[in-house]
Structure formats: structure tokens, C-alpha cells
Design a protein around this motif. Structure first.
Motif, PDB file in Angstrom:
ATOM      1  N   PHE A  14     -32.925  24.597 -46.235  1.00 40.51           N
ATOM      2  CA  PHE A  14     -31.905  25.578 -45.870  1.00 40.51           C
ATOM      3  C   PHE A  14     -30.884  24.946 -44.939  1.00 40.51           C
ATOM      4  N   GLY A  15     -29.730  25.534 -44.894  1.00 41.33           N
ATOM      5  CA  GLY A  15     -28.687  25.091 -43.979  1.00 41.33           C
ATOM      6  C   GLY A  15     -27.979  23.849 -44.475  1.00 41.33           C
ATOM      7  N   GLY A  16     -27.008  23.438 -43.727  1.00 43.21           N
ATOM      8  CA  GLY A  16     -26.240  22.240 -44.056  1.00 43.21           C
ATOM      9  C   GLY A  16     -25.752  21.591 -42.777  1.00 43.21           C
ATOM     10  N   GLY A  17     -25.562  20.301 -42.790  1.00 41.41           N
ATOM     11  CA  GLY A  17     -25.086  19.564 -41.620  1.00 41.41           C
ATOM     12  C   GLY A  17     -26.066  19.689 -40.462  1.00 41.41           C
ATOM     13  N   SER A  18     -25.540  20.024 -39.288  1.00 44.12           N
ATOM     14  CA  SER A  18     -26.413  20.170 -38.117  1.00 44.12           C
ATOM     15  C   SER A  18     -27.294  21.407 -38.232  1.00 44.12           C
ATOM     16  N   GLY A  19     -26.882  22.383 -39.046  1.00 38.28           N
ATOM     17  CA  GLY A  19     -27.710  23.563 -39.291  1.00 38.28           C
ATOM     18  C   GLY A  19     -29.000  23.200 -40.010  1.00 38.28           C
ATOM     19  N   LYS A  20     -28.943  22.168 -40.839  1.00 40.26           N
ATOM     20  CA  LYS A  20     -30.131  21.714 -41.564  1.00 40.26           C
ATOM     21  C   LYS A  20     -31.172  21.175 -40.582  1.00 40.26           C
ATOM     22  N   ILE A  21     -30.717  20.489 -39.557  1.00 40.90           N
ATOM     23  CA  ILE A  21     -31.634  19.977 -38.530  1.00 40.90           C
ATOM     24  C   ILE A  21     -32.297  21.144 -37.810  1.00 40.90           C
ATOM     25  N   LEU A  22     -31.503  22.148 -37.478  1.00 45.76           N
ATOM     26  CA  LEU A  22     -32.027  23.316 -36.783  1.00 45.76           C
ATOM     27  C   LEU A  22     -33.063  24.053 -37.634  1.00 45.76           C
ATOM     28  N   THR A  23     -32.763  24.262 -38.912  1.00 48.33           N
ATOM     29  CA  THR A  23     -33.726  24.966 -39.768  1.00 48.33           C
ATOM     30  C   THR A  23     -34.990  24.140 -39.982  1.00 48.33           C
ATOM     31  N   THR A  24     -34.860  22.831 -39.998  1.00 47.37           N
ATOM     32  CA  THR A  24     -36.038  21.961 -40.129  1.00 47.37           C
ATOM     33  C   THR A  24     -36.919  22.080 -38.888  1.00 47.37           C
ATOM     34  N   VAL A  25     -36.310  22.056 -37.720  1.00 46.06           N
ATOM     35  CA  VAL A  25     -37.057  22.173 -36.462  1.00 46.06           C
ATOM     36  C   VAL A  25     -37.715  23.546 -36.353  1.00 46.06           C
ATOM     37  N   ILE A  26     -36.969  24.589 -36.682  1.00 42.35           N
ATOM     38  CA  ILE A  26     -37.534  25.945 -36.628  1.00 42.35           C
ATOM     39  C   ILE A  26     -38.686  26.068 -37.632  1.00 42.35           C
ATOM     40  N   GLY A  27     -38.494  25.544 -38.834  1.00 40.14           N
ATOM     41  CA  GLY A  27     -39.554  25.586 -39.846  1.00 40.14           C
ATOM     42  C   GLY A  27     -40.801  24.843 -39.400  1.00 40.14           C
ATOM     43  N   ALA A  28     -40.604  23.669 -38.810  1.00 41.12           N
ATOM     44  CA  ALA A  28     -41.749  22.886 -38.330  1.00 41.12           C
ATOM     45  C   ALA A  28     -42.477  23.615 -37.206  1.00 41.12           C
ATOM     46  N   GLY A  29     -41.722  24.228 -36.309  1.00 39.36           N
ATOM     47  CA  GLY A  29     -42.347  24.965 -35.211  1.00 39.36           C
ATOM     48  C   GLY A  29     -43.120  26.171 -35.713  1.00 39.36           C
ATOM     49  N   ALA A  30     -42.505  26.934 -36.596  1.00 38.78           N
ATOM     50  CA  ALA A  30     -43.172  28.123 -37.140  1.00 38.78           C
ATOM     51  C   ALA A  30     -44.390  27.728 -37.977  1.00 38.78           C
ATOM     52  N   GLY A  31     -44.233  26.719 -38.801  1.00 40.12           N
ATOM     53  CA  GLY A  31     -45.356  26.261 -39.628  1.00 40.12           C
ATOM     54  C   GLY A  31     -46.498  25.724 -38.790  1.00 40.12           C
ATOM     55  N   GLY A  32     -46.161  24.979 -37.735  1.00 34.16           N
ATOM     56  CA  GLY A  32     -47.191  24.458 -36.843  1.00 34.16           C
ATOM     57  C   GLY A  32     -47.942  25.564 -36.135  1.00 34.16           C
ATOM     58  N   TYR A  33     -47.224  26.592 -35.708  1.00 40.97           N
ATOM     59  CA  TYR A  33     -47.857  27.722 -35.024  1.00 40.97           C
ATOM     60  C   TYR A  33     -48.788  28.467 -35.972  1.00 40.97           C
ATOM     61  N   ILE A  34     -48.295  28.779 -37.158  1.00 39.69           N
ATOM     62  CA  ILE A  34     -49.115  29.508 -38.137  1.00 39.69           C
ATOM     63  C   ILE A  34     -50.339  28.680 -38.529  1.00 39.69           C
ATOM     64  N   GLY A  35     -50.131  27.387 -38.806  1.00 43.70           N
ATOM     65  CA  GLY A  35     -51.252  26.513 -39.163  1.00 43.70           C
ATOM     66  C   GLY A  35     -52.272  26.407 -38.048  1.00 43.70           C
ATOM     67  N   ASN A  36     -51.800  26.390 -36.814  1.00 39.06           N
ATOM     68  CA  ASN A  36     -52.682  26.339 -35.642  1.00 39.06           C
ATOM     69  C   ASN A  36     -53.575  27.566 -35.591  1.00 39.06           C
ATOM     70  N   LYS A  37     -52.996  28.743 -35.775  1.00 39.45           N
ATOM     71  CA  LYS A  37     -53.766  29.986 -35.701  1.00 39.45           C
ATOM     72  C   LYS A  37     -54.757  30.110 -36.859  1.00 39.45           C
ATOM     73  N   VAL A  38     -54.340  29.709 -38.059  1.00 36.92           N
ATOM     74  CA  VAL A  38     -55.247  29.748 -39.209  1.00 36.92           C
ATOM     75  C   VAL A  38     -56.414  28.789 -38.988  1.00 36.92           C
ATOM     76  N   GLY A  39     -56.103  27.563 -38.559  1.00 38.05           N
ATOM     77  CA  GLY A  39     -57.150  26.582 -38.289  1.00 38.05           C
ATOM     78  C   GLY A  39     -58.086  27.005 -37.177  1.00 38.05           C
ATOM     79  N   GLU A  40     -57.540  27.647 -36.145  1.00 36.54           N
ATOM     80  CA  GLU A  40     -58.365  28.131 -35.037  1.00 36.54           C
ATOM     81  C   GLU A  40     -59.371  29.168 -35.531  1.00 36.54           C
ATOM     82  N   ASN A  41     -58.906  30.088 -36.379  1.00 36.30           N
ATOM     83  CA  ASN A  41     -59.817  31.088 -36.946  1.00 36.30           C
ATOM     84  C   ASN A  41     -60.877  30.447 -37.831  1.00 36.30           C
ATOM     85  N   MET A  42     -60.503  29.415 -38.574  1.00 37.48           N
ATOM     86  CA  MET A  42     -61.477  28.711 -39.417  1.00 37.48           C
ATOM     87  C   MET A  42     -62.528  28.004 -38.561  1.00 37.48           C
TER      88      MET A  42
END
Length: 93
Positions: free
Chosen positions: A32-60
Motif C-alpha cells: 500500500f501507499g507510494g513513495g514515503s507513504g509506502k515506508i510508513l505503511t510498511t512500518v505500520i504493517g510490521a508493527g501491527a503484524g508483530g503485535y498480533i503474532g505476539n499475542k497469538v504466540g503467547e496464547n499458544m
């Protein structure tokens, strides 16, 4: 993956979930996004994915721990029952 979590062989599902979620989220965010917006969406995606993965793994990890305790308790009960049966057989002889 081993670079992120170490090579000690005791990698938790929480750690694996965090790393996997961050990678997947970053890849999805980069679509998603373009130019510097692409960097922002990548960082937001990585943060959100890391948080969700952390919680799922913690429950496992919690589920694994509870299953381990239940299996240990079953072994104790079975051993106690077997010992009682053996004592009863010896008494009757």
C-alpha cells in the motif's frame, strides 16, 4: 528466523509469532501507499503484524503449558491408581 530469536533451541511460540507477524505485516503493508507513504505503511504493517503474532504466540505458549501440566497430573493420578491396585493385589495374596 534464527537470527531474530537466537539459537538456544528454546524459542517460544510468542517469539516466533512476533517475528512471523512482523514480517508478514511488513510485506502486506508494503503493498500500500507510494513513495514515503509506502515506508510508513510498511512500518505500520510490521508493527501491527508483530503485535498480533505476539499475542497469538503467547496464547499458544499458555495452552502448551496447561497441556503439559494436565499430562503431568494424569501421570500422577495413573501412578497412584496403579500403586493402589498393586497394594490391593498384594494384600489379597
Amino acid at each position: 528466523m534464527m537470527l531474530l530469536t537466537g539459537c538456544n533451541g528454546n524459542t517460544s511460540k510468542k517469539d516466533i509469532g512476533t517475528a512471523t507477524g512482523a514480517i508478514a505485516g511488513g510485506l502486506i503493508g508494503s503493498a500500500f501507499g507510494g513513495g514515503s507513504g509506502k515506508i510508513l505503511t510498511t512500518v505500520i504493517g510490521a508493527g501491527a503484524g508483530g503485535y498480533i503474532g505476539n499475542k497469538v504466540g503467547e496464547n499458544m505458549d499458555k495452552t502448551d503449558h496447561l497441556e503439559k501440566e494436565m499430562n503431568q497430573n494424569r501421570r500422577i493420578v495413573n501412578n497412584t491408581q496403579n500403586n493402589n491396585i498393586n497394594r490391593n493385589i498384594n494384600i489379597k495374596k
